[in-house]
Design a protein around this motif. Structure first.
Motif, PDB file in Angstrom:
ATOM      1  N   LEU A   1      -0.134 -13.764  10.216  1.00  0.00           N
ATOM      2  CA  LEU A   1       0.946 -13.372  10.845  1.00  0.00           C
ATOM      3  C   LEU A   1       2.358 -13.139   9.463  1.00  0.00           C
ATOM      4  N   ALA A   2       2.451 -14.129   8.688  1.00  0.00           N
ATOM      5  CA  ALA A   2       3.109 -14.047   7.501  1.00  0.00           C
ATOM      6  C   ALA A   2       2.899 -12.969   6.585  1.00  0.00           C
ATOM      7  N   MET A   3       1.370 -12.440   6.402  1.00  0.00           N
ATOM      8  CA  MET A   3       1.245 -11.388   5.602  1.00  0.00           C
ATOM      9  C   MET A   3       1.710 -10.126   6.169  1.00  0.00           C
ATOM     10  N   ARG A   4       1.580 -10.260   7.371  1.00  0.00           N
ATOM     11  CA  ARG A   4       1.846  -8.634   8.043  1.00  0.00           C
ATOM     12  C   ARG A   4       3.330  -8.637   7.833  1.00  0.00           C
ATOM     13  N   LEU A   5       4.102  -9.646   7.949  1.00  0.00           N
ATOM     14  CA  LEU A   5       5.596  -9.398   7.759  1.00  0.00           C
ATOM     15  C   LEU A   5       5.814  -9.084   6.133  1.00  0.00           C
ATOM     16  N   MET A   6       5.163  -9.868   5.277  1.00  0.00           N
ATOM     17  CA  MET A   6       5.471  -9.677   4.026  1.00  0.00           C
ATOM     18  C   MET A   6       4.815  -8.490   3.100  1.00  0.00           C
ATOM     19  N   SER A   7       3.841  -7.961   3.826  1.00  0.00           N
ATOM     20  CA  SER A   7       3.351  -6.910   3.180  1.00  0.00           C
ATOM     21  C   SER A   7       3.759  -5.461   3.825  1.00  0.00           C
ATOM     22  N   GLY A   8       4.688  -5.498   4.845  1.00  0.00           N
ATOM     23  CA  GLY A   8       5.248  -4.428   5.439  1.00  0.00           C
ATOM     24  C   GLY A   8       6.394  -3.643   4.586  1.00  0.00           C
ATOM     25  N   PRO A   9       6.643  -2.498   4.794  1.00  0.00           N
ATOM     26  CA  PRO A   9       7.440  -1.543   3.981  1.00  0.00           C
ATOM     27  C   PRO A   9       8.851  -2.178   4.062  1.00  0.00           C
ATOM     28  N   ASN A  10       9.475  -2.644   5.216  1.00  0.00           N
ATOM     29  CA  ASN A  10      10.655  -3.393   5.394  1.00  0.00           C
ATOM     30  C   ASN A  10      10.669  -4.799   4.747  1.00  0.00           C
ATOM     31  N   PHE A  11      10.037  -5.460   4.291  1.00  0.00           N
ATOM     32  CA  PHE A  11      10.201  -6.624   3.398  1.00  0.00           C
ATOM     33  C   PHE A  11      10.374  -6.116   2.052  1.00  0.00           C
ATOM     34  N   PRO A  12      11.590  -6.927   1.691  1.00  0.00           N
ATOM     35  CA  PRO A  12      12.160  -6.495   0.301  1.00  0.00           C
ATOM     36  C   PRO A  12      11.645  -6.976  -1.009  1.00  0.00           C
TER      37      PRO A  12
END
Length: 285
Positions: free
Chosen positions: A85-96
């Protein structure tokens, strides 16, 4: 004063597959421009009805040194459950922050009670904040494990993206202390990163092979930070209700030899010349 709106929750039907997320994060990394004031995702990812795979758990216990066959989960294992779940957030385009080269710098865990390996849980993961660091920008990721609506385990991890800064101070200074008494010496094989990556799903290239590690400035592959803290806690022991903190000071090169040292609730991992790789503490709640 009007309270801030709650962060939107996205309920997932199953745990995300890690390989596509790691690939997406790698592809997007060159286009990320990290800075402390950048916007970050506010979404809370929720995974209900989670059950632990006993085979994968046993493999994790073996590589980290925990006893196998116990009904209670190791204190660090919910981090592994929340990692996709953390990787889904941190790999997304809106994670800077770029996923490639991201360094795990610390973790704080609170386990409110023992968590059964046979239980059904709900996971929640979200990005809490960005902060300046003397070596770049740091993100905090929160993971919560619930049983029947109650939070039974929670953690806060910080991840650092290194880049040029204007000399901002790091949060939480590194205080010097007398070395703790040595307890054991561990000889680490060169495949520790690959073996831990197979059980945890964290196949960051810096942990897998010397060649891929060199692409990110490391002379050899380095051990996962979460493997080092799990290995120390397996040796140290943790009460059912406990607070754990661990700060990752310097990478552990593979293969290599390290010294596990402990006194009271404190522990550390040292390398050649007394270099401190990891410091930590366990406190009962």
């Amino acid at each position: 004063m009007t309270p801030a709106p709650a962060a939107p929750a996205v309920v997932l039907p199953h745990s995300p597959a890690l390989a596509p997320l790691l690939a997406r994060g790698a592809l997007l990394s060159p286009f990320k421009r990290p800075r402390p004031d950048a916007a970050h995702p506010r979404t809370r990812l929720v995974l209900p009805g989670l059950r632990v795979d006993s085979v994968r758990l046993a493999a994790y216990e073996r590589i980290c040194g925990f006893p196998t066959g116990k009904d209670a989960l190791p204190v660090t294992y919910p981090h592994v459950l929340g990692f996709p779940l953390a990787m889904r957030l941190m790999s997304g385009p809106n994670f800077p922050l770029p996923l490639l080269g991201l360094v795990h710098t610390s973790i704080r865990i609170t386990r409110h009670r023992a968590t059964e390996a046979t239980g059904a849980y709900e996971l929640t993961v979200y990005v809490d904040a960005l902060a300046p660091h003397r070596r770049g920008t740091q993100a905090a990721v929160v993971t919560e494990l619930r049983d029947g609506g109650d939070v039974v385990w929670e953690s806060r991890s910080t991840y650092l993206a290194r880049h040029r800064t204007a000399g901002q101070p790091a949060r939480g200074g590194e205080e010097g202390h007398e070395p703790l008494p040595a307890v054991e010496e561990w000889r680490l094989s060169g495949d520790v990163g690959r073996r831990y990556g197979a059980t945890s799903g964290d196949r960051n290239p810096i942990h897998l092979h010397p060649l891929t590690a060199r692409l990110f400035g490391f002379p050899r592959a380095i051990a996962h930070g979460m493997w080092t803290v799990a290995r120390c806690l397996a040796a140290h022991g943790t009460p059912d209700a406990a607070e754990v903190r661990a700060d990752f000071r310097a990478p552990v090169l593979l293969p290599g030899t390290v010294t596990y040292a402990a006194k009271g609730g404190r522990f550390e991992l040292r390398g050649d010349g007394g270099r401190v790789h990891l410091t930590g503490e366990v406190r009962p709640v």
